[in-house]
Structures are given as C-alpha cells and as structure tokens.
Design an enzyme around this catalytic site. Structure first.
Site: not given
Ligand SMILES: Nc1ncnc2c1ncn2[C@@H]1O[C@H](COP(=O)(O)OP(=O)(O)O)[C@@H](O)[C@H]1O
Ligand SMILES: C=C(OP(=O)(O)O)C(=O)O
Ligand SMILES: [Ca+2]
Ligand SMILES: [Mn+2]
Length: 681
Positions: A199, A344, A363, A381, A385-386, A400, A465
C-alpha cells in the site's frame, strides 16, 4: 479459412458417398483401406456406429454447443448473443430485458464523464468474442459544465463491460491479456501487481468538505490527508477517461458485511482481470437473484491503477493517488495496481459508515469455538491475524475486517488475504490448501516449467500474497457471523523482544494498548536501518480509521464491558533478544497460548506482574516452556534487556502523550485509568 473448410468437407463427403478410393486419394499417397465391402449408394452415409455422432451440422455450431447459455442460473457471466440471435435481448422476457437495460444504464452512469454531455456507450460482453452483444446504452445525465452540442470522439466509441465474470472467465482474460499471469501447479492464478507491491498510505487523500471536516479525524497522526472536491473531480475524470478509453472494463457488483441489516453494495470498475478476480474473492459474492436486484451501488471504486495521476494536479506528491470522497461515495485509484488498496479502501469506508450507525468496525480477525466462544485478533500487518484466526479447531469468521454491532460480530469481507512469505504446508495447512484454482497469488516466484511456487523466494517482494474466497478454508462459517466476543486478543510483533509472549489485560490496559497500537516494523532488507522500528498505529490500523481513535476505543470499551470480554496482549514477535540476536517466537508456541485463551484455562491461571509495563503474565501454559513466559529469562544479557525494556516504555509514553487529553467513555474514571495503565518508570 471458410474456403479451406469447404474443400475439406467436399473431400469428406465424396468419400462418404462411396466414390472409389483411388479417386479420392489417388495422387496424394497410399490408398486408404476400405472397411466396407459394399459400395454404398449416394443416400447412405458411411460412419462408425460405435459412438453417436455429434449433434451439430457445422463446426461453428459445434463450438456453440460447448458453452451453455443459461441466463437464469448464471447471470453473472456476461450476456452474449448466441450465433442465431441478433440482440442479446431477443430471447428473453420483457421483464428481464428491462432489468438488463437498467443494469447497463447504471454502469453507464457510473462511468459517465462529469464534463461531457453523455455517459459512455456501454455494451456487454467481451469485444474479442464474435457474438458480443450490441445493446447500447447511450445514457443521458446532467453535466457539470453544460455545453450544448459537445460531441467528443469518446462519445462515439463503445466501452465493453465484462460484468461479474466467473473466476474461470477471469483466468482466461488474465492469461490472454495481462503479462505476468500464469497458472501455478496447484491451479492458482499468479499475477504481478507492477511497481507497487504494497500500500501507499502517503498517497491516500480524503476529500474535506462541509460534512467530513467535522466528522473525520484531521491533522497530526491522522491518516486522512486532505484534498478538495475539485481536485477529486480532476482525478476522477482522469480515471474515468482512462477507463473509457479502453476497449473493455471489468465491473464487479458485490456486497460488504455479512450482517444483512448493515450490508453495503459496492461496485468496482477496473481495467484488469486480476483486479476483478481479487475483488470477486475478497468481497461478498451475490447470488444470481441478488445480482438481478442489485440496483444502484452505495459506493463505487474507479481503479485506473495502470494510469498515473498528473503531478501538476494540486495535492499530488507522486504519480500515485488513492482518493476517497465520502460525500460522492466514490474512490479513485491512479498510479498503483496493488490490489490491497481496493480492499483497504473499502475498509476505510466501513470505518466511516459503521460507527455512524453505532457499529464498531475492527481491524481484526475473528474465529469461534465449537461452544460458540468468539475471539477477536487485532493487529497490524504481519502480526498474525490471518495465521491465528485460521485455526483447524475453530470456525473461521474472517481474517481481517469485522463489525461488532448489537447483533454480534460479522465479517465485512467474503475472502481472506494471507501473507505467503515462507508459507509452509506443515505450519499453515489450511492456508496452503486454499491456494488452488480461483486463488489470486500476487508477486510470487515459481518454477518456469513445473509451476511449483517457491514461497521462500522474495525476488519480487517480501509482501507476497494469496487472496482466496473464505469458503476455501474448510471450517469457515457461512454466513460469516458470530455472537459477541469473549476474548479480545491484541497482537504485537515486538521486534525488541521485551514484551511477554502473553499477558492478561485489565479493561484499562486493553484500551491503553488498543489506542497505542504498538508493533515493530523490521527493516531487515532496507539499507541503513540497523535496528527495528517501532510503530504505533492507533486501533491497530491507523491507516484505515476515519474518525479519532478515541471514538473507536470508547465503543470497544463499552462492548467489552457489556459482554464481559477479556483483553490479552500476545507478542508474536521476538524473544531472547531483539531482532538480529533473538528469535521470533515459534508459531507452535503462540498457537498453544491462543488455545489456552480460547479454552478458558488461561483466565484462571496463576499470574505474576511485570515491572515497567505492569503486565500480568502466567507462570505456566500447556505445551509452552515456562521459562519463555517471562522475557527476562530468555535474555542472556540482563542489562541489555532492562535497557531495551525502558527504551520501548519511553516510546510508548511519547506516543501516548498525544492522547492524554481525550476523554474515553462516559465516565472520566475510565479515562484516568487508561492513562495510568501504561508503563511506569
Ligand atoms: N509466533 C508467530 N505468530 C504468528 N505469526 C507468526 C509467528 N511466527 C511467524 N509468523 C508468521 O508471521 C506472518 C503473520 O502474517 P499474517 O497472519 O498474514 O498477519 P496479518 O494477517 O496480521 O497481516 C505469517 O507469515 C506467519 O507465518
Ligand atoms: C492488506 C493489508 O492487510 P494485512 O497485512 O493486515 O493483512 C495491508 O495492510 O495492506
Ligand atoms: Ca492478513
Ligand atoms: Mn489486515
């Protein structure tokens, strides 16, 4: 071509009609063997009876049989006219005709220039396919600048719309038209996102107008860098003109939020099949019936990422611009093809829309145990989380982005976006197995021949990703909704190696760490930066929030209090020294820690309090070596540990100074408690 076929057919029929072999092949080599003794008369046809003949008279007809036209069950495939009908509407009812016309009109409206007199002529279907439909919707709209007879070249051209294509169709488009698209050994679509592989938060702009100037968080620390309405329109026009100049664009109409009461309709207009497939996977996919009733979207993204913004335009500081206009309900992307911007960007939208409805946007990842216990995993990031929400023993709600409302927790998305660097089948089997047909694999490196992906190869980027539909995880819960959260887990990847692997937090401490949003970015590959860089990202996602962090913190505190949730701080980063000397805490240990939180074991364990941060740490956890639970034990140099701990505490204090004057919740008491819940030294 047609001539050749005629010749071939002629020869064939001569033979079938029983002309002598010599006559047919005579001068062209060996005579063919005659299998039929009897010489047939001209009415008989010689064929092999063992298999039925194809039900087509011509090769063209044969090909038309291959693809079954089925508008009713698959309206999300482009409507193409068959070879026999002139118009795509010829074989459908009046009602359907009207619906499709409205759909095209709506797309034309989305793509309309704001300075010319008409919307583009949109036509459905792939320009490359011969039978592409010819229905034109030359839509009238009110222009910003009214010039009486302003017919431009662009008004004379068609823009083909590839509407909600299926993954298979998008694969074909990508492979045919987008360089760098390949099918990997397991069937995923490998793509390149171009120059940008992550990003660009510094290029994000938000329109400051009469509404948003009061509603949003502006100024120091805020991710919302302002732009004015006019500049937004300049960029919008640039994007729309670019998209309309193309032969075809992809349009996705999809949903956000699995809570039916608060579902948002989004339209994504993009130039690449990669982007269309990415969003197909990441947003909630409408059923054919839902798509028919879609109507006007609540929000539209114009992704013209291949095309740069114009640096002479006010507010532009690079060739990349990601522009959000909440009043117009539009987002424009110029100069970056990184697909995560779309995902996002929509998350930012939800961070605005949901709190206005008194719903907390988070988030975080989310999963649920067999007994209905729900856990949230907050983190920046790369903090886990994932990885940690994808747990074979629990139902996955999402990895997410979530909403926490009076109804409980709901996922905003329809897919997951996992980091793939060093992905291993043993450690993360569910994510590994999700990388199959339909999955978008960004920026990975693979063997030229076998197409086996090498997940350890960072040649293109470290931020490789995989984007896959959530149902690719076997224990995903569909619909992705859950009851209220029981455990709120804050993930921090501490590259200093001084935070304990797990701490139980009071509500005030949870708020303190939620507002701080600490994690560490490891420079690693970057030149010059030798030590880890601490980042404080409010609400564990400052790049995506729209209002002041205390707005979200207040809501979280209220929900946690009301539903009796427990807060936890889990360090998924370093242990036994900082980055460079210590090691990252083993994923297997972190999983054991998380298991103990889920099961409730850890809630009632024996605790001791750490110095400086005042964190409650357990003395023992099943499957985790006890000595690592207090980080001081893992450091060889105790003095270095103390110094590093104090250094981090200082960074926390400096960061929090910006928040001490804000009130959190209804009573002043909680605010005071929060301020004093930080490190004391
Ligand atoms: N102890 C640990 N806990 C969580 N993740 C870890 C751990 N050690 C290594 N990792 C790796 O860190 C990365 C976490 O990334 P991910 O789960 O995608 O983060 P997020 O979803 O928060 O962006 C994964 O590549 C994972 O394999
Ligand atoms: C896609 C992103 O999210 P995450 O790394 O949290 O999965 C991102 O931050 O760009
Ligand atoms: Ca993730
Ligand atoms: Mn994320």
């Amino acid at each position: 071509m047609a001539d050749k076929e005629t010749t071939k057919e002629k020869n064939g029929s001569d033979f079938r009609n029983g002309t002598t072999i010599d006559n047919v092949v005579g001068r062209r080599g060996l005579p063919m063997i005659q299998t039929h003794k009897k010489v047939m008369d001209s009415s008989e046809i010689c064929h092999d009876d063992s298999s039925p003949s194809v039900k087509a008279q011509t090769i063209h007809e044969l090909h038309s049989l291959q693809k079954k036209k089925n508008n009713k069950s698959t309206p999300n495939t482009p409507i193409r006219s068959s070879t026999t009908t002139q118009s795509p509407f010829a074989s459908i009812s009046e009602e359907e005709r009207q619906k499709q016309k409205q759909q095209l009109q709506s797309i034309s409206e989305s793509l309309a220039s704001l300075t010319r007199e008409t919307g583009p002529k949109v036509v459905k279907g792939d320009p490359a396919s011969k039978g592409s439909s010819s229905h034109v919707d030359h839509h009238q709209h009110s222009p910003l600048i009214s010039t009486a007879f302003d017919v431009s070249d662009s008004a004379l051209k068609f823009t083909h719309v590839l509407y909600n294509l299926s993954p298979a169709e998008l694969y074909e488009q990508a492979i045919k038209y987008e360089k760098g698209s390949f099918i990997t050994a397991t069937g995923a679509l490998a793509t390149l996102s171009g120059a940008k592989t992550g990003r660009s938060p510094r290029d994000k702009r938000v329109v400051k107008d009469q509404t948003t100037q009061h509603d949003l968080w502006w100024g120091k620390g805020s991710p919302n860098i302002e732009m004015d309405e006019h500049t937004f329109l300049v960029n919008r026009e640039r994007a729309v003109d670019y998209l309309n100049s193309l032969e075809k664009v992809y349009v996705n109409d999809q949903f956000l939020n699995w809570d039916p009461e608060h579902r948002i309709k989004v339209r994504i207009v993009s130039a690449r099949a990669y982007h269309s497939l990415f969003m197909h996977n990441m947003c909630i996919r409408p059923t054919p019936e839902e798509l028919e009733e879609f109507g006007t979207p609540d929000f539209t993204i114009y992704n013209a990422g291949q095309f740069p913004c114009n640096r002479f335009t006010h507010y532009m500081t690079s060739s990349t611009s990601i522009d959000m206009n909440l009043t117009r309900k539009e987002m424009v992307i110029l100069g970056t093809q990184y697909a995560g911007e779309m995902k996002k960007g929509l998350f930012s939208l939800m961070h605005y829309l949901m709190p206005k409805r008194n719903i907390l946007s988070l988030h975080s990842g989310c999963n649920m145990g067999k007994n209905g216990d729900v856990a949230l995993f907050f983190g920046l990031s790369g903090t886990g989380k994932t990885t940690l929400s994808t747990d074979h023993n629990r139902y996955l709600i999402g990895d997410d982005e979530h909403c926490w409302s009076e109804n409980g927790v709901s996922n905003i998305e329809g897919g997951c976006y996992a980091k793939c660097v060093d992905l291993s089948k043993d450690k993360e089997p569910d994510i590994w197995n999700a990388i199959k047909f339909g999955t978008v694999l960004e920026n990975v490196v693979f063997d030229e021949h076998t197409r086996d992906v090498d997940f350890s190869d960072k040649s293109v980027t470290e931020n490789t990703r995989a984007a896959y539909p959530i149902e690719y995880i076997p224990n995903a819960r569909i619909p992705c909704v859950a009851p209220h959260a029981k455990n709120v887990i804050l993930l921090a990847c501490d590259a200093f190696g001084v935070l304990p692997p797990v701490s139980k937090l009071s509500l005030a401490q949870t708020m303190y760490h939620f507002i701080s949003g600490y994690t560490a970015l490891v420079a690693g590959t970057e030149d010059g930066i030798k030590e880890p860089q601490a980042t404080f990202s409010a609400c564990f996602g400052a790049a995506f929030i729209m209002m002041h962090p205390t707005k979200y913190a207040t809501m979280l505190a209220e929900k946690m209090q009301k539903h009796g949730a427990t807060g936890w701080l889990v360090n998924t980063g370093w242990s036994g020294g900082s980055y460079g000397s210590g090691n990252r805490i083993k994923l297997a240990y972190t999983r054991k820690i998380i298991d103990a939180i889920h099961s409730g074991c850890l809630l009632n364990a024996k605790y001791i309090k750490t110095e400086v941060f005042g964190l409650e740490i357990p003395t023992a956890i099943d499957g985790v070596p006890s000595e690592i639970l207090d980080p001081i034990n893992t450091w060889f140099e105790k003095k270095a540990y103390q110094d590093t701990l104090l250094k981090l505490a200082g960074l926390f204090k400096n960061n929090f100074d910006g928040f001490v004057s804000y009130k959190i919740g209804k009573d002043q008491k909680l605010t005071e408690e929060i301020v004093s819940a930080g490190p004391i030294f």
